[in-house]
Design an enzyme around this catalytic site. Structure first.
Site, short mmCIF file in Angstrom:
data_model
loop_
_atom_site.label_atom_id
_atom_site.label_comp_id
_atom_site.label_asym_id
_atom_site.label_seq_id
_atom_site.Cartn_x
_atom_site.Cartn_y
_atom_site.Cartn_z
N ASN A 54 -1.82 -0.29 7.36
CA ASN A 54 -1.18 -1.56 7.67
C ASN A 54 -0.29 -2.10 6.56
O ASN A 54 -0.10 -3.30 6.42
CB ASN A 54 -2.23 -2.59 8.12
CG ASN A 54 -3.40 -2.65 7.16
OD1 ASN A 54 -3.29 -2.21 6.03
ND2 ASN A 54 -4.51 -3.22 7.60
N ARG A 61 2.60 -6.34 9.54
CA ARG A 61 1.76 -5.23 9.99
C ARG A 61 2.10 -4.81 11.41
O ARG A 61 2.07 -3.63 11.75
CB ARG A 61 0.29 -5.64 9.89
CG ARG A 61 -0.21 -5.67 8.45
CD ARG A 61 -1.58 -6.31 8.35
NE ARG A 61 -2.25 -6.02 7.10
CZ ARG A 61 -3.46 -6.50 6.77
NH1 ARG A 61 -4.10 -7.28 7.62
NH2 ARG A 61 -4.00 -6.20 5.62
N PHE A 81 -15.48 4.62 7.49
CA PHE A 81 -14.17 5.07 7.01
C PHE A 81 -13.94 4.74 5.52
O PHE A 81 -12.82 4.84 5.03
CB PHE A 81 -13.05 4.45 7.87
CG PHE A 81 -13.14 2.95 8.00
CD1 PHE A 81 -12.63 2.11 7.02
CD2 PHE A 81 -13.74 2.37 9.11
CE1 PHE A 81 -12.70 0.73 7.14
CE2 PHE A 81 -13.84 0.98 9.24
CZ PHE A 81 -13.31 0.16 8.23
N LYS A 105 0.83 -1.20 0.00
CA LYS A 105 0.00 0.00 0.00
C LYS A 105 0.88 1.27 0.00
O LYS A 105 2.08 1.19 0.29
CB LYS A 105 -0.91 -0.02 1.23
CG LYS A 105 -1.94 -1.17 1.24
CD LYS A 105 -2.80 -1.09 2.51
CE LYS A 105 -3.90 -2.13 2.55
NZ LYS A 105 -4.72 -2.03 3.79
N ARG A 148 -1.20 -14.62 5.18
CA ARG A 148 -2.00 -13.94 6.21
C ARG A 148 -1.29 -14.01 7.57
O ARG A 148 -1.28 -13.06 8.33
CB ARG A 148 -3.41 -14.56 6.34
CG ARG A 148 -4.35 -14.31 5.18
CD ARG A 148 -4.81 -12.88 5.02
NE ARG A 148 -5.78 -12.41 5.99
CZ ARG A 148 -6.46 -11.28 5.84
NH1 ARG A 148 -6.27 -10.50 4.77
NH2 ARG A 148 -7.31 -10.89 6.74
N THR A 171 -5.47 -7.32 10.87
CA THR A 171 -5.83 -6.08 10.17
C THR A 171 -5.47 -4.85 11.01
O THR A 171 -4.91 -3.89 10.50
CB THR A 171 -7.36 -6.09 9.90
OG1 THR A 171 -7.69 -7.29 9.19
CG2 THR A 171 -7.78 -4.88 9.09
N HIS A 188 -1.85 -5.26 1.61
CA HIS A 188 -3.11 -5.99 1.52
C HIS A 188 -2.78 -7.42 1.12
O HIS A 188 -1.91 -7.65 0.28
CB HIS A 188 -4.01 -5.38 0.44
CG HIS A 188 -5.16 -6.28 0.08
ND1 HIS A 188 -6.31 -6.33 0.83
CD2 HIS A 188 -5.30 -7.22 -0.90
CE1 HIS A 188 -7.11 -7.26 0.32
NE2 HIS A 188 -6.53 -7.80 -0.73
P1 ADP Z 1 -7.74 -6.95 5.63
O1 ADP Z 1 -7.03 -5.83 4.89
O2 ADP Z 1 -6.94 -7.48 6.78
O3 ADP Z 1 -8.24 -8.04 4.71
P2 ADP Z 1 -10.43 -5.75 5.79
O4 ADP Z 1 -10.73 -6.24 4.41
O5 ADP Z 1 -11.42 -6.00 6.89
O6 ADP Z 1 -9.03 -6.30 6.33
O7 ADP Z 1 -10.22 -4.18 5.75
C1 ADP Z 1 -9.67 -3.52 4.63
C2 ADP Z 1 -8.82 -2.35 5.11
O8 ADP Z 1 -9.64 -1.36 5.73
C3 ADP Z 1 -7.80 -2.72 6.18
O9 ADP Z 1 -6.61 -3.29 5.66
C4 ADP Z 1 -7.56 -1.39 6.85
O10 ADP Z 1 -6.67 -0.58 6.07
C5 ADP Z 1 -8.95 -0.75 6.84
N1 ADP Z 1 -9.72 -1.05 8.05
C6 ADP Z 1 -10.34 -2.24 8.34
N2 ADP Z 1 -11.01 -2.20 9.50
C7 ADP Z 1 -10.82 -0.96 9.99
C8 ADP Z 1 -11.29 -0.27 11.17
N3 ADP Z 1 -12.06 -0.89 12.08
N4 ADP Z 1 -10.92 1.01 11.36
C9 ADP Z 1 -10.15 1.63 10.46
N5 ADP Z 1 -9.67 1.06 9.30
C10 ADP Z 1 -10.01 -0.22 9.07
#
Ligand code: ADP
Length: 167
Positions: A122, A108, A58, A10, A91, A97, A125
């Site tokens: 983080n 992360r 968000f 990212k 993962r 996350t 992806h």
């Molecule tokens: P992942 O990236 O671990 O697969 P998600 O698909 O749930 O997780 O979320 C996508 C992205 O949205 C995350 O990588 C993070 O950048 C952001 N995000 C997820 N949950 C939150 C949250 N509760 N508050 C703020 N940002 C979030």
């Protein structure tokens, strides 16, 4: 079982010069990189990628984040990793996350943060399951950009299509 996963470094990962560190960490998995490119992320691509987050408060910030608007780096590095249990291995190495909850030895956990606006930055992806991996890989890559055959393809003849070539 062989699997494939989409990885995106990212914009915060790129801005912090973490590309090398992230690739080194990912190499611990012994998986193969079968596709890689730099991508300028359109709003459409960003919204499609995060379609499952559409109702989140968000969401707009997340779209700006993946487009690089929060980091003055309008690009991401997109890759496909392939091999035995690819999704689980990646993962695990990436971590949770929420970067503050991620195990500190994960990618992360080592490099992520929560912004003052509350967004999880983080650094990468990674696809969360096989169905998401297929959806995401097909969204980010065309078949001829990947050096192995991951999913069924078809050949079509496109007439009068414009293509940019070297002069
Ligand atoms: P992942 O990236 O671990 O697969 P998600 O698909 O749930 O997780 O979320 C996508 C992205 O949205 C995350 O990588 C993070 O950048 C952001 N995000 C997820 N949950 C939150 C949250 N509760 N508050 C703020 N940002 C979030």
């Amino acid at each position: 079982m062989n699997q494939q996963a989409l990885i995106l470094i990212k914009p915060d990962g790129l801005k912090k010069s973490l590309t090398g560190n992230i690739l080194t960490r990912l190499s611990e998995t012994k998986l193969e990189i079968v596709a890689a490119k730099m991508v300028r992320v359109s709003r459409e691509l960003a919204a499609e990628h995060y379609m499952h987050m559409k109702e989140k408060p968000f969401f707009e910030e997340l779209i700006k984040y993946i487009q690089g608007e929060l980091h003055d780096r309008r690009k991401v590095m997109a890759m496909v990793y392939w091999g035995e249990d690819a999704i689980t291995k990646i993962r695990q190495l990436s971590g949770s996350t929420n970067p503050e909850e991620a195990d500190p030895t994960t990618i992360r956990g080592s490099y992520g943060r929560i912004t003052t606006k509350g967004l999880y930055e983080n650094v990468l992806h990674t696809s969360s399951n096989e169905a998401e991996a297929e959806r995401e890989i097909k969204l980010w890559f065309q078949p001829d950009e990947i050096i192995v055959n991951l999913y069924p393809t078809k050949t079509v003849t496109i007439e009068k299509a414009k293509k940019i070539l070297w002069v």
